[in-house]
Design an enzyme around this catalytic site. Structure first.
Site, PDB file in Angstrom:
ATOM      1  N   HIS A 171      -6.934  -0.283  -8.749  1.00  0.00           N
ATOM      2  CA  HIS A 171      -6.074  -0.268  -7.544  1.00  0.00           C
ATOM      3  C   HIS A 171      -6.647   0.729  -6.519  1.00  0.00           C
ATOM      4  CE1 HIS A 171      -2.450   0.410  -5.148  1.00  0.00           C
ATOM      5  NE2 HIS A 171      -1.741  -0.405  -5.867  1.00  0.00           N
ATOM      6  N   GLU A 274      -8.062  -4.004  -3.856  1.00  0.00           N
ATOM      7  CA  GLU A 274      -7.927  -3.852  -5.299  1.00  0.00           C
ATOM      8  C   GLU A 274      -8.588  -4.997  -6.069  1.00  0.00           C
ATOM      9  OE1 GLU A 274      -3.674  -3.345  -5.889  1.00  0.00           O
ATOM     10  OE2 GLU A 274      -3.560  -2.474  -3.887  1.00  0.00           O
TER      11      GLU A 274
HETATM   12  O1  TA6 Z   1      -1.005  -3.137  -4.988  1.00  0.00           O
HETATM   13  C1  TA6 Z   1       0.019  -3.050  -4.032  1.00  0.00           C
HETATM   14  C2  TA6 Z   1       1.292  -2.589  -4.722  1.00  0.00           C
HETATM   15  O2  TA6 Z   1       1.661  -3.481  -5.751  1.00  0.00           O
HETATM   16  C3  TA6 Z   1       2.390  -2.433  -3.673  1.00  0.00           C
HETATM   17  O3  TA6 Z   1       3.404  -3.412  -3.831  1.00  0.00           O
HETATM   18  C4  TA6 Z   1       2.901  -1.005  -3.914  1.00  0.00           C
HETATM   19  O4  TA6 Z   1       3.918  -1.011  -4.901  1.00  0.00           O
HETATM   20  C5  TA6 Z   1       1.611  -0.341  -4.417  1.00  0.00           C
HETATM   21  O5  TA6 Z   1       1.078  -1.296  -5.327  1.00  0.00           O
HETATM   22  C6  TA6 Z   1       1.761   1.035  -5.002  1.00  0.00           C
HETATM   23  O6  TA6 Z   1       2.426   0.978  -6.225  1.00  0.00           O
HETATM   24  P1  TA6 Z   1       2.763   2.396  -6.939  1.00  0.00           P
HETATM   25  O7  TA6 Z   1       3.496   2.027  -8.193  1.00  0.00           O
HETATM   26  O8  TA6 Z   1       1.453   3.065  -7.209  1.00  0.00           O
HETATM   27  O9  TA6 Z   1       3.581   3.152  -5.933  1.00  0.00           O
END
Ligand code: TA6
Length: 302
Positions: A171, A274
């Site tokens: 991510h 990601e």
């Molecule tokens: O990858 C994007 C996402 O799924 C968004 O929806 C947001 O939730 C982000 O990840 C961050 O997630 P986190 O749990 O690290 O705050």
């Protein structure tokens, strides 16, 4: 668990790799090569810093990130495994978003160095606690290669007797000077689920530009993505192997304010691109098999 002295005696590499105490007292590996430097926390096997020598960092880290054993680090490269997003399982109401891998203590399995690169291999095994949330008897091996590029390879081995199904993501938070001036190539024509529009299915028209909260799951795409940052005068490439989905995320103003571990004014400085296998691209792994997903990050002048 080994002491820092024992870890350095076994895995330290003079002038290249040292294991010490990072933010929040968490164990941090500092890697130095002629072409780049990097920081990796054993908590979540989390790469928090990667910068080419003499250049601004390629990875964004929130100045408000927590560095606590029960919280994810905000920025760098969180590992999402064995699910992506909320688990959506009534039997597991406390399941953490993006899985448990980024919340667990990984161990150092090996280190090595050549003149140009340093390789750090971290490992994670299923525990009685993890099996309460997901039954897989897995071994995760994360191979991080630091040099003129940042190479991240996540290998999941199914040590159980039954097939398992999982989601995974690297991510990655990329630094940009101002996301409003940046654009992303590599996804033109790809179909995506728009999470800020009730997961509506849409098609990407040309380059991706961030003009508001953006949260898109691009499907059936194995392409490298190129982030153009005209202010830093560089292009950042996220190439990938064995990943069929790409997620692009920027929280924009309201969501930035809603995150306590993210500065209200940090959203222009980052964009997540990601490397993912999730949704229809979840991985089914037979007993005894291994699946490997890889991201290779590089930069070049614009
Ligand atoms: O990858 C994007 C996402 O799924 C968004 O929806 C947001 O939730 C982000 O990840 C961050 O997630 P986190 O749990 O690290 O705050």
């Amino acid at each position: 668990m080994r002491s820092l002295d024992q870890l350095n005696a076994k895995f330290g590499i003079k002038n290249r790799l040292h294991i010490g105490t990072g933010q929040g007292g968490l164990t941090r590996v500092v890697i130095t090569t002629p072409a780049a430097e990097a920081h990796v926390y054993l908590h979540g096997a989390h790469v928090t810093h990667y910068a080419r020598t003499g250049q601004p960092p390629l990875l964004f880290m929130s100045k408000q990130s927590a560095f606590l054993p029960d919280k994810p680090i905000r920025g760098g490269v969180p590992i999402c495994f064995p699910w992506f997003g909320p688990k959506n399982d009534p039997a597991c109401p406390d399941a953490p978003i993006h899985g448990f891998a980024r919340l667990m203590a990984w161990t150092v399995e090996s280190t090595s160095a050549t003149d140009d690169v340093v390789t750090l291999v971290l490992g994670l095994h299923a525990t009685a606690q993890s099996k309460k949330q997901w039954p897989g008897d897995f071994h995760a091996r994360y191979t991080i290669v630091i040099g003129a590029t940042l190479s991240l390879e996540l290998a999941i081995t199914n040590n159980g007797a039954d097939a398992v199904k999982f989601e995974e993501a690297l991510h990655t938070y990329f630094t940009v000077a101002d996301v409003r001036n940046a654009w992303i190539d590599g996804l033109a024509g790809a179909s995506y689920l728009d999470k800020v529009d009730n997961f509506a299915t849409k098609t990407q028209d040309g380059a991706v530009r961030i003009t508001g909260e953006t949260d898109r799951v691009y499907l059936n795409t194995t392409s490298a993505c190129i982030i153009h940052d005209p202010v830093h005068k560089r292009k950042v490439v996220n190439a990938k192997e064995n990943s069929s989905a790409t997620v692009v995320w920027n929280p924009w103003i309201a969501k930035a304010k809603a995150m306590s571990d993210f500065g209200d004014h940090e959203w222009p400085e980052m964009v997540c691109v990601e490397t993912v296998n999730a949704n229809v691209h979840a991985v089914t792994l037979a007993a005894g098999q291994t699946h490997t997903m890889k991201a290779v990050i590089s930069s070049e002048p614009m």
